[in-house]
Design a protein around this motif. Structure first.
Motif, mmCIF file in Angstrom:
data_model
loop_
_atom_site.group_PDB
_atom_site.id
_atom_site.type_symbol
_atom_site.label_atom_id
_atom_site.label_comp_id
_atom_site.label_asym_id
_atom_site.label_seq_id
_atom_site.Cartn_x
_atom_site.Cartn_y
_atom_site.Cartn_z
ATOM 1 N N LEU A 96 -0.647 -2.560 -1.975
ATOM 2 C CA LEU A 96 -1.774 -2.005 -1.208
ATOM 3 C C LEU A 96 -1.526 -0.545 -0.867
ATOM 4 N N THR A 97 -0.282 -0.259 -0.489
ATOM 5 C CA THR A 97 0.114 1.110 -0.175
ATOM 6 C C THR A 97 -0.127 2.010 -1.389
ATOM 7 N N GLY A 98 0.266 1.532 -2.571
ATOM 8 C CA GLY A 98 0.066 2.286 -3.810
ATOM 9 C C GLY A 98 -1.419 2.481 -4.113
ATOM 10 N N LEU A 99 -2.191 1.421 -3.916
ATOM 11 C CA LEU A 99 -3.633 1.492 -4.186
ATOM 12 C C LEU A 99 -4.313 2.501 -3.251
ATOM 13 N N LEU A 100 -3.899 2.505 -2.001
ATOM 14 C CA LEU A 100 -4.498 3.436 -1.035
ATOM 15 C C LEU A 100 -4.178 4.877 -1.431
ATOM 16 N N GLN A 101 -2.946 5.081 -1.927
ATOM 17 C CA GLN A 101 -2.572 6.418 -2.384
ATOM 18 C C GLN A 101 -3.448 6.850 -3.554
ATOM 19 N N GLU A 102 -3.648 5.914 -4.490
ATOM 20 C CA GLU A 102 -4.467 6.192 -5.676
ATOM 21 C C GLU A 102 -5.913 6.495 -5.296
ATOM 22 N N LEU A 103 -6.380 5.847 -4.248
ATOM 23 C CA LEU A 103 -7.772 6.046 -3.822
ATOM 24 C C LEU A 103 -8.006 7.455 -3.279
ATOM 25 N N GLY A 104 -6.942 8.100 -2.844
ATOM 26 C CA GLY A 104 -7.067 9.442 -2.295
ATOM 27 C C GLY A 104 -7.921 9.450 -1.050
ATOM 28 N N PRO A 105 -8.846 10.406 -0.953
ATOM 29 C CA PRO A 105 -9.667 10.516 0.266
ATOM 30 C C PRO A 105 -10.511 9.264 0.515
ATOM 31 N N ASP A 106 -10.841 8.531 -0.548
ATOM 32 C CA ASP A 106 -11.644 7.317 -0.398
ATOM 33 C C ASP A 106 -10.926 6.234 0.421
ATOM 34 N N ALA A 107 -9.614 6.347 0.497
ATOM 35 C CA ALA A 107 -8.847 5.351 1.256
ATOM 36 C C ALA A 107 -9.248 5.356 2.725
#
Ligand code: NI
Length: 209
Positions: free
Chosen positions: A92-103
């Motif tokens: 989840l941490t990785g996915l949030l990073q990938e999402l960038g500002p959208d996180a």
């Protein structure tokens, strides 16, 4: 004789009512079949999500109502979990990073299934290893149980060595839209790209119009 007959009939009626009620409850608890589309509208009998009231590791009261307005990704686990929970939280941490500002447009949530050990301070310590945007929630065993029931999450204590215990639990990340409606799930066996697509779709479809 007549009273006896009436009694017999009443017993049968009672038995039928009991069976009907129990049958409906059983049916209602059946797991929903996997949706192929991450944002498919729920049509099944089992509704995922519902009222709950817990407290975050940051000390705020978090309810199904406070989560509304933004989509959320909700996962049930516990800090003593040897593998699945930390892996899910790292992912989840990785996915949030990938999402960038959208996180910033989504609320990631961990709800403990082990409120006995997972106090606010234990959660606060544990969450230091993961994205600081993930909220970890705990509460009284009854409040946690209500939340788990709302999300049709299974969990149970399993005795381990030296009087200790571990928890058996469902490990699905539920995606909820901004209205708090079930909008799909993340599966740890899916590739990261598929999970990222689902999160992006959730955010996009949850944007205020
Ligand atoms: Ni776990």
């Amino acid at each position: 004789m007549r009273t006896r007959r009436i009694l017999q009939i009443s017993l049968w009626v009672a038995a039928l009512v009991w069976l009907a009620t129990f049958g409906v409850l059983q049916f209602g608890l059946l797991p929903k079949p996997q949706q192929s589309s991450p944002l498919a509208v729920t049509t099944g009998v089992a509704q995922i999500g519902g009222p709950f009231r817990l407290e975050s590791h940051k000390g705020e009261v978090v309810t199904d109502q406070t989560l509304k307005g933004r989509p959320s990704a909700i996962f049930f686990g516990f800090t003593h979990c040897p593998e699945v929970c930390p892996t899910t939280l790292f992912d989840l941490t990785g996915l949030l990073q990938e999402l960038g500002p959208d996180a910033e447009k989504i609320t990631p949530v961990l709800i403990t299934v082990d409120p006995e050990r997972d106090t606010k301070s234990v959660l606060a310590e544990y969450m230091q290893s993961f994205d600081p945007r993930i909220l970890a929630l705990t509460g009284s065993p009854a409040d946690v149980d209500a939340a788990a029931k709302a999300f049709k999450v299974f969990y149970r204590k399993v005795p381990a060595d030296k009087g200790s215990y571990t928890m058996d639990h469902s490990a699905v990340v539920y995606l909820m839209d901004r209205e708090g409606r079930f909008a799909g799930s993340l599966d740890k066996h899916e590739p990261k790209e598929a999970q990222l697509r689902k999160l992006k779709a959730l955010i996009e479809n949850s944007s205020p119009t």
